[in-house]
Structure formats: structure tokens, C-alpha cells
Design an enzyme around this catalytic site. Structure first.
Site, PDB file in Angstrom:
ATOM      1  N   ARG A  22      50.203  50.222  30.602  1.00  0.00           N
ATOM      2  CA  ARG A  22      49.077  50.517  31.484  1.00  0.00           C
ATOM      3  C   ARG A  22      48.639  51.965  31.275  1.00  0.00           C
ATOM      4  O   ARG A  22      49.448  52.833  31.023  1.00  0.00           O
ATOM      5  CB  ARG A  22      49.450  50.299  32.952  1.00  0.00           C
TER       6      ARG A  22
ATOM      7  N   TYR B 167      46.363  45.072  26.761  1.00  0.00           N
ATOM      8  CA  TYR B 167      47.688  45.094  27.392  1.00  0.00           C
ATOM      9  C   TYR B 167      47.665  44.355  28.741  1.00  0.00           C
ATOM     10  O   TYR B 167      46.737  44.532  29.542  1.00  0.00           O
ATOM     11  CB  TYR B 167      48.164  46.546  27.596  1.00  0.00           C
TER      12      TYR B 167
ATOM     13  N   LYS C  53      47.542  42.991  38.269  1.00  0.00           N
ATOM     14  CA  LYS C  53      47.468  44.270  38.988  1.00  0.00           C
ATOM     15  C   LYS C  53      46.068  44.517  39.552  1.00  0.00           C
ATOM     16  O   LYS C  53      45.921  45.020  40.668  1.00  0.00           O
ATOM     17  CB  LYS C  53      47.870  45.417  38.064  1.00  0.00           C
TER      18      LYS C  53
ATOM     19  N   HIS D 102      53.379  45.134  46.105  1.00  0.00           N
ATOM     20  CA  HIS D 102      54.047  45.121  44.790  1.00  0.00           C
ATOM     21  C   HIS D 102      55.518  44.772  45.027  1.00  0.00           C
ATOM     22  O   HIS D 102      56.394  45.628  44.930  1.00  0.00           O
ATOM     23  CB  HIS D 102      53.891  46.515  44.159  1.00  0.00           C
TER      24      HIS D 102
ATOM     25  N   SER E 170      57.709  50.172  38.860  1.00  0.00           N
ATOM     26  CA  SER E 170      57.797  49.414  37.621  1.00  0.00           C
ATOM     27  C   SER E 170      59.109  49.700  36.904  1.00  0.00           C
ATOM     28  O   SER E 170      59.578  50.834  36.865  1.00  0.00           O
ATOM     29  CB  SER E 170      56.646  49.805  36.694  1.00  0.00           C
TER      30      SER E 170
ATOM     31  N   CYS F  93      62.253  48.945  37.472  1.00  0.00           N
ATOM     32  CA  CYS F  93      63.461  49.308  38.222  1.00  0.00           C
ATOM     33  C   CYS F  93      64.313  48.072  38.468  1.00  0.00           C
ATOM     34  O   CYS F  93      65.144  48.053  39.374  1.00  0.00           O
ATOM     35  CB  CYS F  93      63.106  49.944  39.559  1.00  0.00           C
TER      36      CYS F  93
ATOM     37  N   ASN G 199      65.125  41.365  37.510  1.00  0.00           N
ATOM     38  CA  ASN G 199      66.563  41.051  37.562  1.00  0.00           C
ATOM     39  C   ASN G 199      67.003  40.697  38.974  1.00  0.00           C
ATOM     40  O   ASN G 199      67.742  39.732  39.183  1.00  0.00           O
ATOM     41  CB  ASN G 199      67.394  42.238  37.064  1.00  0.00           C
TER      42      ASN G 199
ATOM     43  N   ASP H  75      57.060  40.025  41.185  1.00  0.00           N
ATOM     44  CA  ASP H  75      56.223  41.231  41.082  1.00  0.00           C
ATOM     45  C   ASP H  75      55.290  41.466  42.267  1.00  0.00           C
ATOM     46  O   ASP H  75      55.115  42.604  42.672  1.00  0.00           O
ATOM     47  CB  ASP H  75      55.408  41.170  39.786  1.00  0.00           C
TER      48      ASP H  75
ATOM     49  N   ARG I 292      57.367  42.851  26.187  1.00  0.00           N
ATOM     50  CA  ARG I 292      57.301  41.950  27.338  1.00  0.00           C
ATOM     51  C   ARG I 292      57.482  40.490  26.948  1.00  0.00           C
ATOM     52  O   ARG I 292      57.247  40.101  25.803  1.00  0.00           O
ATOM     53  CB  ARG I 292      55.905  42.090  27.992  1.00  0.00           C
TER      54      ARG I 292
END
Ligand code: OXD
Ligand code: MN
Length: 579
Positions: free
Chosen positions: A66, A194, A203, A223, A245, A247, A251, A273, A363
Site C-alpha cells: 500500500r 497491489y 480497504k 480493522h 498490519s 501483527c 494467525n 481483517d 501474499r
């Protein structure tokens, strides 16, 4: 469809594509998009035995993340964008970037992508129409959104829609602009392919435009990941978490804990997300995931860190800027302990072993339905009721493993004060502390001070608001080693959070909030010393005073838009810390 047709005709008249394709979202159409990219060489087929229906895309090397400095909120009044957003006057922005769009699709196909953000049939879902000259974007949108007929049907029922105009342009960083016109619910994105810049449902729509709509209509666009923890008694408790983003949101959303699974617990993934939240009839906040796919960071994803993601990406996935093995399978740093030999790097060159083989922000784009832990409520129009909000970030020295805010207002202050050490998900320096309130700094479509006020207002209007916590998986010891194992063991923290929400769970009151007592976390089966636990849960008053003082910089910047409640919270914290 009349208004859609009119707008598409207008756009085509300006951009002058060779042909216009209306996407229906079908499997056959997806196949045609892929075939086209394979024949044009913009997609590479991966080993179809090992990775069925998976492909690799290599982006332009200067178009890999981004570009926040080229992202603008073009509200009518500069003040509405606030000091943390780039602003351009809408008319000036349209004049300047309109010139770039003129004729930009000559010789290209223009895809019209109708999409729905949120489950079909949900009153909380929203329609968007993205017009793009990138088949990679059209194919990715089919994974990330409910695309085609369901969206057209919603437009035909009279639903309003967000308009998104996208062109790859020349992929020139000097001619790249991501523009949002919140009053018109309009997005213009030029010069980048992207994901975060080009998959406009994500986003741009689901956060920047939707945050403005949410403020106006009294709901929240955040977010945040959404997960459910099912207990042995069968009951599932839902939690959302906002982390900046890269972090580990993906997961955590797909957490696997064999230890607790053997004891009857299970984690369900609703989203990784974005969450849209509304006050339900029962007075709780209910969340839907507007997306239907994951656009996840590949490096660091492994059988150890996220076996569910590894299973999920093994079919139906588009990979971007990962490395390629001689067997035609994808590879990235952290996937295996040692890199396989004979790698091709993300730019298609034999890997030299010097720079990373996969781009640090490479990604995977994958249907969330392929996740082994996907929640049965993914497509539930109502969403799921949220019991707790988690905030967090990478704080190597400051924040304890977990703490709970005293109440909603204090929790909003905790969210407002969030910060994290930067990563490769956005262009810029890596490893510096960046304030990122609510992980929304790059994604809030209006004045951050007004956004804080909206949070406070939502708390007042929600009869049964979620409890608010802060977590930090990234605290390090004196030798620079991580103190907490993270990943599946984060389940121990989630279980304490659920205990707290349900009125159990032991905690000590500290100046920053409620911190678990050393015996409050279930550490069964985990080798961790009492000293390490003490360090993980410790609150260093001097460090917190410095932190709280430095928060003045952000708060001052927000001027008279900063809610007085938050200024008072900062003063109260300084007092509790003994400053
Ligand atoms: C993302 C991000 O890509 O937050 O999700 O940058
Ligand atoms: Mn994100």
C-alpha cells in the site's frame, strides 16, 4: 441496474476500453480470467497435483504494498479528513487524476465487477461496483467478495452502491493515486495493481468509505479479525481484535491449539481483517465479516505458525510475489526451516540467497471457506455477538501480555493510544514505533478525533458493550528473545479474557488496567518460568509515563476534535502512574 449502466457508460466513455466485460462471478468466468492471464504470462500455473487451481502472479517490483503517501481522502472540507489523512480538494483531485484516466484503457478490457460486502441477505451488507482494467483484480475480487449475480440482485432491489474506478495506468509510482470521495461513496484508484490499492472492496470500501457511512448511520467499520472460542460445554464466545498490519491477525483468527483441542475447546474463524458491527436487538454488538476471502501475508506462515492457513492456501489460491520451487510449488521465508534448493525469487530470477526469495509483503488470496476452522456463521446475515474487543501491536518492551480496561471509556483510550513497530505491509521504514489508533490510522475515512468520539458514542448507545482488552505477543527480554511463545499458546490469553468477561478470572488492578495475577492464566503443559511470567505481566511505571506523555503528540494534533473524555483519561493515567 439503470444507475450502474449509466455510470459504467460514463466511465467507458472516458477510459475508452477496447471491450467491456460484465462479470457474473461464475466459475467459468473465473476460469476465463485465469486462462487469459496464463496466456499473457501474468499468471504462472503452480504444480496442480500439489496445489490444485493455484497460480502465481508477479507484480511490478515497484508495486508491492500500500502507498499511504499517495492515498487521499477527498472530502468536501479539509477538516473532515483530519490531520492524520492526506487530503485533496475533490474537484482538484478529479481534474488532475481525471486526466490520467482519460483514454487509459485503450486496447484493454474493462471488467465491471459487481460485488457484495457481507453475507447475501444481510441488511448490513453493502454493494459495490468496481470497474477495473486488471484481470488479476477481477479474479481476486471473486475470492475476496461475493461477486456477480448476488450483488446485481441487491442493486435491482434498490440498494445504494459504492462506485470504484480502478486502472493499472502505467504502474508508475509517480502517477499513482488512491482517492476516496466519502460524500459521493466513490473511489478512484490509478497506477497500482497491489491488493490494498486495487481490490477496492477491501480497504477502500470496507474501511475508508464504510467508516464514514458507519459514523453517519450509527454502526462501526473496523480493522478487526473475528473469531469464536467454543468451550467444552458447546457454547461459543466471539471476540474481535484490531492489530496493525502484519501483527499476526490472520494467525490469531485461525489459531490452533492441540493442547486445548484435546480438552474440548475449538477456535472458529469468522474473519481475519475487517469487521462491521451493529447494535443488535439484544443490546449486544453483532459483527459480520464483509469479506469472503483472506489476503494474507505469506512470509512467516508455516505449519507451526498457522497450519490452518497452510491447509487453506493449498487449493483455489492466488499467490503474489512468493518464490517458486523447481517442483512448481510456492515458497516464502519462514515456511520451512531451510530454503529448498533451486528457488526462483519473487522477481523470476534464480535466487541468489542474498535478498529474501519471497517479497516480505508477498501474499496469498484464498477463499475463507477453505479454512479448516471456518465458522458456520461466516454467511450468517445476522453475524455473531461480540463479547470482547482486543487491541494490540508489536511492543517489544512496554505493554504486558494482556490487560483489561477499567470500562468502555478507558478502553477507547487504550485503542486511541495503540502503537506498533512498523513492518513491510506498507511502504516506509521498518521497525519504528508508529502510533496506530485502533489499527485504523491508514484506514479511517474521516477525522481521527471524530472517530474517537464515534467510539465513545457507540459505547453509550450499546446496552451490553464488549469488554475491552489489550494484548502484546511481542514482548522481548533483555537478550532480545521473545518472552511469550505466541501462536497456539495465545489460547491461554483468550481463555483468561473469556473468564474475565464472564466474571471469573483473577486480576490485579494496576495503573494501566487489570492485569492477570501470576496464577490466573492456565499454563498447564507450557514450560515458562515464573520469572518470565512476572516480566511478561509487569508494568514499568517510568516507561508508561514516557509512553503516556508521548501520546500528547497525537492528541494535540487532533486539536478540538479530540474528545475531552480522552484528554481526561490521559491525565488520569498519568496521575495513577504517579507522574
Ligand atoms: C492488509 C493490511 O493488507 O492491513 O490487511 O495492510
Ligand atoms: Mn489489514
Amino acid at each position: 441496474m439503470q444507475p450502474v449502466r449509466r455510470w459504467v457508460a460514463e466511465v467507458a466513455a472516458t477510459t475508452r476500453p477496447e471491450e467491456v466485460v460484465w462479470c457474473d462471478g461464475s466459475e467459468a468466468e473465473y476460469g476465463r480470467l485465469i486462462d487469459r492471464m496464463l496466456s499473457e504470462g501474468t499468471m504462472i500455473e503452480l504444480n496442480q497435483q500439489a496445489f490444485p487451481r493455484c497460480y502465481l502472479h508477479r507484480s511490478d517490483p515497484k508495486d508491492v504494498s500500500r502507498t499511504e503517501h499517495l492515498t487521499f481522502i477527498c472530502s468536501a472540507r479539509r477538516e473532515d479528513a483530519g490531520p492524520t489523512n492526506n487530503w485533496r480538494d475533490p474537484a482538484e483531485a478529479k481534474a488532475k487524476v481525471g486526466e490520467m484516466f482519460a483514454g487509459c484503457m485503450k486496447g484493454r478490457t474493462m471488467y465491471v465487477v459487481p460485488y457484495l460486502m457481507g453475507p447475501a441477505g444481510s441488511p448490513n451488507s453493502q454493494v459495490g461496483i468496481e470497474v477495473t482494467d486488471s484481470p488479476y483484480v477481477a479474479a481476486s475480487m471473486r475470492i475476496m467478495t461475493r461477486m456477480g449475480q448476488v450483488a446485481i440482485q441487491a442493486v435491482e432491489e434498490g440498494r445504494p452502491f459504492v462506485r470504484g474506478l480502478h486502472s493499472l495506468g502505467e504502474l508508475d509510482p509517480e502517477r499513482r493515486f488512491i482517492l476516496h470521495f466519502p460524500e459521493e461513496r466513490l473511489i478512484w484508484s490509478y497506477g497500482s495493481g497491489y491488493g490494498g490499492n486495487a481490490l477496492l472492496g477491501k480497504k477502500c470500501h470496507a474501511l475508508r468509505i464504510a467508516s464514514v457511512t458507519a459514523r453517519d448511520e450509527g454502526w462501526m467499520a473496523e480493522h478487526m479479525l473475528i473469531l469464536g472460542v467454543q468451550r467444552p460445554d458447546g457454547e461459543t464466545v466471539y471476540i474481535t481484535a484490531a492489530f496493525p498490519s502484519a501483527c499476526g491477525k490472520t494467525n490469531l483468527a485461525m489459531l490452533v491449539s492441540p493442547f486445548f483441542e484435546a480438552r474440548g475447546y475449538k477456535v472458529w474463524t469468522v474473519g481475519d481483517d475487517i469487521a462491521w458491527l451493529r447494535i443488535g436487538e439484544d443490546g449486544r454488538l453483532w459483527a459480520i465479516n464483509p469479506e469472503s476471502g483472506c489476503f494474507g501475508v505469506a512470509p512467516g506462515t508455516s505449519e507451526q505458525s498457522n497450519p490452518n492457513a497452510m491447509a487453506m492456501v493449498r487449493r483455489d489460491s492466488l499467490f503474489t510475489n512468493v518464490a517458486l520451487t523447481p517442483q512448481g510449488t510456492p515458497w516464502w521465508e519462514g515456511m520451512t526451516a531451510a530454503p529448498p534448493s533451486g528457488l526462483t525469487d519473487w522477481q523470476g530470477r534464480p535466487w541468489s540467497g542474498q535478498a529474501p526469495a519471497a517479497h516480505p509483503n508477498s501474499r496469498f488470496t484464498t477463499p475463507i471457506a477453505n479454512c479448516p476452522t471456518v465458522s458456520p456463521h461466516l454467511n450468517d446475515p445476522q453475524g455473531v455477538p461480540i463479547a470482547a474487543f482486543l487491541f494490540g501491536g508489536r511492543r517489544t518492551h512496554l505493554a504486558p501480555l494482556v490487560y483489561q480496561s477499567f470500562d468502555w471509556e478507558h478502553g477507547v483510550f487504550v485503542g486511541a493510544g495503540m502503537g506498533s513497530e512498523t513492518t513491510a505491509a506498507a511502504v516506509g521504514a521498518v521497525g519504528q514505533l508508529r502510533r496506530d489508533p485502533f489499527a485504523m490510522l491508514p484506514f479511517c475515512g474521516y477525522h481521527m478525533g471524530d472517530y474517537f468520539a464515534h467510539w465513545l458514542a457507540m459505547g453509550r448507545r450499546t446496552p451490553r458493550p464488549p469488554a475491552i482488552f489489550h494484548v502484546n505477543w511481542f514482548r522481548k527480554g533483555a537478550e532480545g528473545q521473545f518472552l511469550w511463545p505466541g501462536y497456539g499458546d495465545n489460547m491461554r490469553v483468550l481463555l483468561w479474557i473469556i473468564d474475565r468477561v464472564e466474571g471469573r478470572g483473577k486480576a490485579a488492578e494496576t495503573p494501566i488496567g487489570f492485569v492477570p495475577t501470576p496464577d490466573a492464566l492456565n499454563l498447564e503443559g507450557l514450560e515458562i518460568s515464573p520469572e518470565t511470567m512476572r516480566e511478561l505481566l509487569s508494568v514499568d511505571r517510568q516507561a508508561w509515563i514516557r509512553e503516556t506523555e508521548s501520546l500528547a503528540e497525537l492528541f494535540d494534533k487532533l486539536g478540538d476534535h479530540l474528545p475531552p473524555e480522552l484528554a481526561a483519561q490521559r491525565q488520569a493515567l498519568l496521575r495513577r502512574l504517579g507522574a
